[in-house]
Scaffold this motif. Structure first.
Motif, mmCIF file in Angstrom:
data_model
loop_
_atom_site.group_PDB
_atom_site.id
_atom_site.type_symbol
_atom_site.label_atom_id
_atom_site.label_comp_id
_atom_site.label_asym_id
_atom_site.label_seq_id
_atom_site.Cartn_x
_atom_site.Cartn_y
_atom_site.Cartn_z
ATOM 1 N N LEU A 254 0.871 -0.994 0.025
ATOM 2 C CA LEU A 254 0.134 0.000 0.074
ATOM 3 C C LEU A 254 0.981 1.263 -0.135
ATOM 4 O O LEU A 254 0.597 2.132 -0.759
ATOM 5 C CB LEU A 254 -0.843 0.143 1.183
ATOM 6 N N LEU A 257 2.210 1.997 -3.478
ATOM 7 C CA LEU A 257 1.544 2.309 -4.577
ATOM 8 C C LEU A 257 1.284 3.702 -4.673
ATOM 9 O O LEU A 257 1.321 4.588 -3.804
ATOM 10 C CB LEU A 257 0.200 1.476 -4.588
ATOM 11 N N GLY A 261 -3.189 3.806 -7.868
ATOM 12 C CA GLY A 261 -2.713 2.627 -7.883
ATOM 13 C C GLY A 261 -3.661 1.292 -7.387
ATOM 14 O O GLY A 261 -4.400 1.658 -6.659
ATOM 15 N N THR A 262 -3.373 0.149 -7.623
ATOM 16 C CA THR A 262 -4.085 -1.148 -7.211
ATOM 17 C C THR A 262 -3.500 -2.142 -6.655
ATOM 18 O O THR A 262 -2.463 -2.471 -7.050
ATOM 19 C CB THR A 262 -4.924 -1.503 -8.623
ATOM 20 N N THR A 281 -5.686 5.096 1.336
ATOM 21 C CA THR A 281 -6.537 4.475 0.143
ATOM 22 C C THR A 281 -7.295 5.775 -0.012
ATOM 23 O O THR A 281 -7.927 5.840 -1.226
ATOM 24 C CB THR A 281 -7.431 3.451 0.513
ATOM 25 N N ARG A 284 -4.907 8.883 -1.795
ATOM 26 C CA ARG A 284 -4.219 8.539 -2.962
ATOM 27 C C ARG A 284 -5.272 7.766 -3.942
ATOM 28 O O ARG A 284 -5.170 7.416 -5.167
ATOM 29 C CB ARG A 284 -3.114 7.546 -2.911
ATOM 30 N N GLU A 285 -6.573 7.389 -3.694
ATOM 31 C CA GLU A 285 -7.695 6.601 -4.491
ATOM 32 C C GLU A 285 -7.135 5.406 -4.779
ATOM 33 O O GLU A 285 -7.081 4.975 -5.906
ATOM 34 C CB GLU A 285 -8.350 7.487 -5.532
ATOM 35 N N LEU A 286 -6.788 4.602 -3.777
ATOM 36 C CA LEU A 286 -6.108 3.202 -4.001
ATOM 37 C C LEU A 286 -7.217 2.159 -4.019
ATOM 38 O O LEU A 286 -8.130 2.384 -3.454
ATOM 39 C CB LEU A 286 -5.097 2.971 -2.764
ATOM 40 N N THR A 287 -7.152 1.272 -4.989
ATOM 41 C CA THR A 287 -7.991 0.307 -5.119
ATOM 42 C C THR A 287 -7.445 -1.109 -4.384
ATOM 43 O O THR A 287 -6.240 -1.621 -4.886
ATOM 44 C CB THR A 287 -8.303 0.034 -6.658
ATOM 45 N N PHE A 288 -8.101 -1.407 -3.425
ATOM 46 C CA PHE A 288 -7.747 -2.877 -2.943
ATOM 47 C C PHE A 288 -8.658 -3.877 -3.066
ATOM 48 O O PHE A 288 -9.848 -3.673 -2.780
ATOM 49 C CB PHE A 288 -7.606 -2.567 -1.401
#
Length: 348
Positions: A254, A257, A261-262, A281, A284-288
């Motif tokens: 995490l 990223l 990022g994903t 998340t 950074r608008e991360l996708t998990f």
């Protein structure tokens, strides 16, 4: 629809208790084939049932035959013509699903509420696995192995399908790995297979981390462009696959990223106490996303392995006879000594 072991079978009796038991012969029905098992790949779940008598919430209550990574040769074809002919080398699909629920109808049969997986204590009666001399198998669950591919390497079909499903998840969520900088945390068999498939899918870079030197050496053989000991500073990456199931690895992925990022989680995480920088998340608008087993068949994966056998063969580290099952499980529990350990059935 049930797979039934016959002949000698590697049977777990409880935590720390393993036996090679003789299971009776069963007459096939019209849709059943009989398969002479050649190889069975030892998975982490097999090791956990042997060591602890449980895998997550699946607790062993009765003796159970282990194994869900199985290949062999059809001895007797299904009389109704639903499977391959006698003499065909095959991989056994490990999943039994209903085929009728919303998940099955939309092509996500890995999420079927009625799913039964070979060698699993998730339900009772338990679903016996395929570590046996012979198996009675519904013909439609047999996937032909390309004739140019050795059964030893074809034994990777199930875990490679799990890895391929993770890449399919990444393709759906983030457009795939082509020309991307990819991070893979954990170089166990699944992680190594993700590395090989990401390499074949055109990843620009593949960075792999692990605690042990040996799996990192294998990672370099199967497509990694950079290997690092877990905890070392990570280079810039675009997408990540977490295959170790270690909370520290989730945190590292995490953190590595970039915005947008994903991270696809392939390794099974503990049921509680997973601490990670989830706060990243949001800004950074991360996708998990999780990736569970695999959907669909194994035919495409087997073709990929057959087209690139030299890339996949190094992942198989050693093989043992069925009578050496205890040693095989012990070696498989030590990643510094092995990658994919196989049990060999039939005549030497």
């Amino acid at each position: 629809m049930t797979v039934i072991p016959m002949g000698r079978a590697v049977t777990v009796l409880g935590a720390g208790r393993l036996a090679v038991r003789e299971w009776p012969e069963v007459s096939p029905g019209p849709g059943d084939a009989v398969v002479d098992v050649a190889y069975g790949g030892v998975c982490g779940s097999d090791v956990h049932y042997w060591q602890r008598g449980e895998v997550g919430e699946s607790v062993l209550a009765d003796p159970m035959v282990l194994g869900h990574e199985v290949v062999g040769t059809v001895r007797t074809a299904a009389a109704d013509g639903s499977g391959p002919q006698a003499g065909t080398p095959v991989a056994v699909h490990p999943a039994q699903t209903c085929g009728e629920c919303p998940r099955c109808r939309e092509g996500r049969d890995n999420l079927c509420p009625s799913l039964r997986y070979l060698g699993s204590a998730a339900r009772r009666p338990h679903t016996h696995g395929g570590f046996a001399d012979r198996l009675l198998v519904p013909g439609h669950r047999l996937v032909p192995v390309p004739e140019e591919l050795s059964l030893r390497t074809a034994a990777l079909a199930e875990p490679a399908s799990v890895a391929r499903h993770a890449l399919t998840r990444m393709a759906a969520l983030a457009g795939g790995v082509r020309d991307r900088r990819v991070l893979v945390t954990g170089a166990g068999p699944i992680g190594l297979l993700v590395v090989a498939l990401a390499h074949l899918d055109g990843a620009a870079e593949v960075t792999v981390t692990d605690l042990q030197a040996r799996p990192l050496e294998v990672a370099r053989q199967v497509g990694a462009t950079r290997t690092l000991s877990a905890g070392e500073p990570l280079p810039p990456v675009d997408v990540a696959f977490e295959s170790s199931g270690a909370p520290a690895a989730v945190a590292a992925a995490l953190t590595a990223l970039p915005p947008g990022g994903t991270l696809v989680q392939v390794g099974q995480l503990p049921g509680h106490g997973v601490a990670a920088p989830w706060h990243l998340t949001v800004p950074r608008e991360l996708t998990f996303a999780g990736s569970s087993r695999f959907a669909g068949g194994m035919a495409e994966t087997l073709v990929t392995i057959a087209e690139n056998p030299e890339l996949f063969a190094p992942i198989v580290s050693t093989e043992y006879t069925v009578d050496e099952a205890g040693e095989a499980l012990a070696v498989a529990s030590h990643p510094e000594r092995s990658s994919k350990v196989l049990l060999r059935f039939g005549a030497p």
